[in-house]
Design an enzyme around this catalytic site. Structure first.
Site, PDB file in Angstrom:
ATOM      1  N   GLU A 174      94.098 -45.676  86.078  1.00 30.83           N
ATOM      2  CA  GLU A 174      95.054 -45.161  85.091  1.00 30.83           C
ATOM      3  C   GLU A 174      95.124 -45.997  83.826  1.00 30.83           C
ATOM      4  O   GLU A 174      95.474 -45.494  82.760  1.00 30.83           O
ATOM      5  CB  GLU A 174      96.453 -45.063  85.725  1.00 30.83           C
ATOM      6  CG  GLU A 174      97.292 -46.346  85.709  1.00 30.83           C
ATOM      7  CD  GLU A 174      96.702 -47.496  86.520  1.00 30.83           C
ATOM      8  OE1 GLU A 174      95.829 -47.236  87.378  1.00 30.83           O
ATOM      9  OE2 GLU A 174      97.095 -48.656  86.291  1.00 30.83           O
ATOM     10  N   LYS A 179      97.383 -46.463  96.549  1.00 29.27           N
ATOM     11  CA  LYS A 179      96.903 -47.762  97.032  1.00 29.27           C
ATOM     12  C   LYS A 179      97.425 -48.012  98.444  1.00 29.27           C
ATOM     13  O   LYS A 179      98.464 -47.486  98.824  1.00 29.27           O
ATOM     14  CB  LYS A 179      97.443 -48.869  96.117  1.00 29.27           C
ATOM     15  CG  LYS A 179      96.816 -48.935  94.734  1.00 29.27           C
ATOM     16  CD  LYS A 179      97.439 -50.079  93.934  1.00 29.27           C
ATOM     17  CE  LYS A 179      96.852 -50.137  92.531  1.00 29.27           C
ATOM     18  NZ  LYS A 179      95.425 -50.476  92.496  1.00 29.27           N
ATOM     19  N   ASP A 223     102.071 -49.772  89.375  1.00 33.22           N
ATOM     20  CA  ASP A 223     100.879 -48.983  89.683  1.00 33.22           C
ATOM     21  C   ASP A 223     100.780 -48.725  91.188  1.00 33.22           C
ATOM     22  O   ASP A 223     100.314 -49.570  91.943  1.00 33.22           O
ATOM     23  CB  ASP A 223      99.625 -49.718  89.195  1.00 33.22           C
ATOM     24  CG  ASP A 223      98.350 -48.927  89.426  1.00 33.22           C
ATOM     25  OD1 ASP A 223      98.452 -47.721  89.767  1.00 33.22           O
ATOM     26  OD2 ASP A 223      97.257 -49.508  89.267  1.00 33.22           O
ATOM     27  N   ASP A 255      93.975 -43.772  90.344  1.00 30.75           N
ATOM     28  CA  ASP A 255      94.266 -45.203  90.300  1.00 30.75           C
ATOM     29  C   ASP A 255      93.543 -45.897  89.140  1.00 30.75           C
ATOM     30  O   ASP A 255      93.819 -47.054  88.849  1.00 30.75           O
ATOM     31  CB  ASP A 255      93.888 -45.843  91.644  1.00 30.75           C
ATOM     32  CG  ASP A 255      94.539 -47.199  91.852  1.00 30.75           C
ATOM     33  OD1 ASP A 255      95.423 -47.562  91.044  1.00 30.75           O
ATOM     34  OD2 ASP A 255      94.160 -47.889  92.825  1.00 30.75           O
ATOM     35  N   LYS A 266      98.020 -53.350  78.144  1.00 26.91           N
ATOM     36  CA  LYS A 266      98.277 -52.340  79.175  1.00 26.91           C
ATOM     37  C   LYS A 266      99.695 -52.523  79.722  1.00 26.91           C
ATOM     38  O   LYS A 266     100.048 -53.586  80.216  1.00 26.91           O
ATOM     39  CB  LYS A 266      97.260 -52.466  80.314  1.00 26.91           C
ATOM     40  CG  LYS A 266      97.561 -51.589  81.542  1.00 26.91           C
ATOM     41  CD  LYS A 266      96.495 -51.724  82.641  1.00 26.91           C
ATOM     42  CE  LYS A 266      96.900 -51.000  83.928  1.00 26.91           C
ATOM     43  NZ  LYS A 266      95.911 -51.177  85.026  1.00 26.91           N
ATOM     44  N   ARG A 279      92.897 -47.375  81.898  1.00 32.04           N
ATOM     45  CA  ARG A 279      92.000 -46.967  80.809  1.00 32.04           C
ATOM     46  C   ARG A 279      92.487 -45.678  80.144  1.00 32.04           C
ATOM     47  O   ARG A 279      92.200 -45.451  78.972  1.00 32.04           O
ATOM     48  CB  ARG A 279      90.566 -46.819  81.362  1.00 32.04           C
ATOM     49  CG  ARG A 279      90.400 -45.747  82.387  1.00 32.04           C
ATOM     50  CD  ARG A 279      89.149 -45.942  83.251  1.00 32.04           C
ATOM     51  NE  ARG A 279      89.331 -47.018  84.234  1.00 32.04           N
ATOM     52  CZ  ARG A 279      88.401 -47.419  85.102  1.00 32.04           C
ATOM     53  NH1 ARG A 279      87.201 -46.851  85.091  1.00 32.04           N
ATOM     54  NH2 ARG A 279      88.646 -48.398  85.960  1.00 32.04           N
ATOM     55  N   ASP A 286     101.442 -55.053  86.678  1.00 33.45           N
ATOM     56  CA  ASP A 286     100.351 -54.306  86.037  1.00 33.45           C
ATOM     57  C   ASP A 286     100.625 -54.059  84.550  1.00 33.45           C
ATOM     58  O   ASP A 286      99.875 -53.370  83.880  1.00 33.45           O
ATOM     59  CB  ASP A 286     100.109 -52.989  86.790  1.00 33.45           C
ATOM     60  CG  ASP A 286      98.674 -52.500  86.655  1.00 33.45           C
ATOM     61  OD1 ASP A 286      97.794 -53.314  86.338  1.00 33.45           O
ATOM     62  OD2 ASP A 286      98.446 -51.294  86.871  1.00 33.45           O
TER      63      ASP A 286
HETATM   64  N1  BES Z   1      95.912 -52.233  88.199  1.00 32.56           N
HETATM   65  C1  BES Z   1      94.710 -51.984  88.903  1.00 32.56           C
HETATM   66  C2  BES Z   1      93.737 -53.173  88.877  1.00 32.56           C
HETATM   67  C3  BES Z   1      94.184 -54.429  89.554  1.00 32.56           C
HETATM   68  C4  BES Z   1      93.777 -54.709  90.839  1.00 32.56           C
HETATM   69  C5  BES Z   1      94.945 -55.360  88.883  1.00 32.56           C
HETATM   70  C6  BES Z   1      94.151 -55.900  91.447  1.00 32.56           C
HETATM   71  C7  BES Z   1      95.323 -56.553  89.488  1.00 32.56           C
HETATM   72  C8  BES Z   1      94.927 -56.814  90.774  1.00 32.56           C
HETATM   73  C9  BES Z   1      93.998 -50.784  88.296  1.00 32.56           C
HETATM   74  O1  BES Z   1      94.817 -49.806  87.758  1.00 32.56           O
HETATM   75  C10 BES Z   1      93.201 -50.141  89.380  1.00 32.56           C
HETATM   76  O2  BES Z   1      93.799 -49.677  90.301  1.00 32.56           O
HETATM   77  N2  BES Z   1      91.882 -50.136  89.231  1.00 32.56           N
HETATM   78  C11 BES Z   1      91.028 -49.542  90.197  1.00 32.56           C
HETATM   79  C12 BES Z   1      89.970 -48.750  89.476  1.00 32.56           C
HETATM   80  C13 BES Z   1      89.106 -47.909  90.377  1.00 32.56           C
HETATM   81  C14 BES Z   1      89.916 -46.812  90.996  1.00 32.56           C
HETATM   82  C15 BES Z   1      87.969 -47.352  89.551  1.00 32.56           C
HETATM   83  C16 BES Z   1      90.398 -50.650  91.022  1.00 32.56           C
HETATM   84  O3  BES Z   1      90.096 -51.703  90.450  1.00 32.56           O
HETATM   85  O4  BES Z   1      90.255 -50.474  92.215  1.00 32.56           O
HETATM   86 ZN    ZN Z   2      96.640 -50.420  87.114  1.00 30.23          ZN
HETATM   87 MN    MN Z   3      95.425 -48.418  89.193  1.00 28.76          MN
END
Ligand code: BES
Ligand code: ZN
Ligand code: MN
Length: 494
Positions: free
Chosen positions: A349, A277, A270, A347, A265, A351, A288
């Site tokens: 993103e 966020k 992000d 968020d 990835k 996947r 990220d």
């Molecule tokens: N990059 C984040 C996940 C992340 C969170 C990585 C904390 C490292 C530390 C990812 O893109 C994300 O924002 N995921 C969301 C998914 C949700 C919206 C379904 C999450 O985990 O909150």
């Molecule tokens: Zn992310």
């Molecule tokens: Mn995200």
């Protein structure tokens, strides 16, 4: 930085400090320290006072006066001999090297420990990895004092036993190349977004490939459009910077052998996009693209090690920005394979861009695909920062990763992909939706990816293990470089 192996005796090693590993078992401790005191009398008070007893991870310093060429000797405790593992050797070497750095040493010479059940090569590799990796610091933007790390820049691992020379050199050389790969990954992950964005990441991968010996092809936005990578283009829509799709190929195996594909990835920052966020801690999201960093670091390492294998690295790269042109919840994207997904949360993103990369991987008819991604906060909640979440479709690939994790201590733990979770990502309007909500978040993210997979596959969620809030025994705060040692070990022993 320079790392080398040498044949020599401790008294005549020229360095700022020599490091001697000592186990705690009573009888052995007594005889080993007796011999040591006969050579270097200045360690005697440390032993007789009981201040150093060989306890695991303990270190003690003595000054050698005229008894040795190096002005300092650092004793490093191994604990009970029967408990010594390659990981405890890494940690002991790291603890000793960090102490040397505190004393402003620049060159340490570490005496190769001899441990039953651990080969010379493995011991040399472990000591070198622990020592070198402990000195990493992301301090290139500090214009003054760089005191918090990186002080030791010269490492020698030595033994007086000529019979061990070959194994010693092999282990030291392997570890040096692995540490380079880990350092590449850490540097990329730690670099801020104004340094590493999709085009600069691609440039960096190309340079690394040119030096290490793999070929890199970078697809620009037009070619990504031509491939109909709707996920990567969708996430990129809010951004001023174009996406890239980075293809790294190392084809040194037999022509008939199907390649192993690694996917990382590459979200270079992000923000969350329109589903933005919160401000606190958002700067962590410069990391990220740790999955991409791990894949690039691994490609470097396997190429420099000269593995006789066919290995491909794929990185979809974009940042995730909110703007007037960004995707919004409710939008429906169409991926490279024609499947569609409704955006529930911009968020989620990672996947979306991985889906297209997993479709692209199909072109190689791979024998196995491993993707690495800082994919979900839910994985961090489930496993913390110590263990990577592992999900996938192929038991033998999972077993290979579990075995490599046991040796490298980059732990993995499997989470299930039961089909009952599928309903969480079902959409009223498209084939699937991109968020399944908070419950089982690491699992629903992986289930989303599974829709794009046509080969043996494992997904590693490194959200917790890639970006660390604090330093470990030989890992820094921030980008840890996780995955490079794990994947390298798996590929070396494939
Ligand atoms: N990059 C984040 C996940 C992340 C969170 C990585 C904390 C490292 C530390 C990812 O893109 C994300 O924002 N995921 C969301 C998914 C949700 C919206 C379904 C999450 O985990 O909150
Ligand atoms: Zn992310
Ligand atoms: Mn995200």
């Amino acid at each position: 930085m320079s790392v080398s192996s040498a044949i020599g005796v401790r008294r005549s090693m020229k360095a700022d400090a020599i490091v001697v590993f000592i186990a705690a078992d009573k009888q052995e401790f007594t005889s080993v320290t007796k011999a040591l005191i006969a050579e270097i009398p200045h360690v005697q008070p440390l032993i007789s006072s009981g201040d150093f007893s060989g306890k695991r991870n303990s270190v003690a310093v003595a000054y050698t006066g005229s008894a040795a060429s190096a002005p300092r000797i650092i004793l490093a405790g191994l604990g009970d001999r029967s408990d010594v593992t390659v990981e405890s050797l890494r940690r002991a070497a790291a603890a000793a090297t960090r102490r040397a750095a505190q004393l402003k040493c620049r060159h340490v010479a570490l005496e190769l420990p001899v441990v039953k059940g651990i080969s010379t090569e493995e011991a040399a590799q472990a000591v070198t990895e622990g020592s070198v990796l402990s000195q990493y610091a992301f301090d290139k933007y500090k214009t003054e004092s760089k005191e918090n790390g990186g002080l030791v820049t010269k490492f020698t691992v030595y033994t007086s036993d000529k019979g061990l020379q070959k194994g010693l050199k092999a282990g030291v050389d392997t570890a040096t190349i692995i540490a380079e790969g880990v350092t590449i990954a850490r540097d990329l992950a730690n670099a801020p977004n104004n340094e590493i964005y999709p085009e600069s990441l691609a440039k960096r991968a190309t340079e690394i490939g040119r030096k290490a010996g793999f070929s890199t092809t970078v697809l620009d936005k037009r070619r990504i459009q031509a491939l109909k990578m709707g996920g990567l283009l969708g996430v990129n829509k809010g951004s001023e910077r174009p996406p890239t799709f980075i293809i790294m190929e190392y084809m040194k195996g037999p022509k008939s052998e199907k390649p192993i594909v690694l996917v990382g990835k590459g979200v270079t920052f992000d923000t969350g996009g329109i589903s933005i966020k919160p401000a606190a801690g958002m700067s962590d999201m410069k990391g990220d693209m740790h999955g991409a960093a791990s894949v690039i670091g691994t490609m470097h390492t396997i190429a420099r090690l000269g593995l006789k294998k066919n290995i491909v690295g794929l990185v979809p790269a974009t940042d995730n920005m909110p703007s007037g042109s960004a995707i919004v919840p409710g939008d429906i994207l169409t991926f490279m394979n024609g499947k569609t997904a409704e955006i529930d949360n911009t968020d989620a993103e990672g996947r979306l861009i991985l889906a297209d990369a997993l479709c692209y991987a199909d072109r190689y008819k791979p024998q196995a695909v491993v993707d690495l991604a800082t994919l979900t906060g839910a994985c961090v909640v489930a496993l913390g920062t110590i263990t990577t979440g592992m999900m996938g479709t192929d038991d033998s690939l999972k077993n290979r990763l579990r075995a490599a994790a046991g040796v490298t201590n980059e732990y993995v733990c499997e989470l299930p992909l039961y089909e009952e979770y599928e309903e969480l990502i079902s959409s009223d309007y498209a084939d699937i939706k991109n968020s399944g909500g908070r419950m089982g978040g690491a699992i629903t993210a992986a289930l989303f990816l599974k829709h794009f997979v046509t080969y043996p596959w494992v997904h590693l969620d490194i959200a917790g293990t890639g970006i660390s809030p604090k330093a470990g025994p030989y890992t820094p705060k921030g980008g840890t470089g996780v995955g490079v040692r794990l994947l390298t070990h798996m590929l070396r022993t494939w």
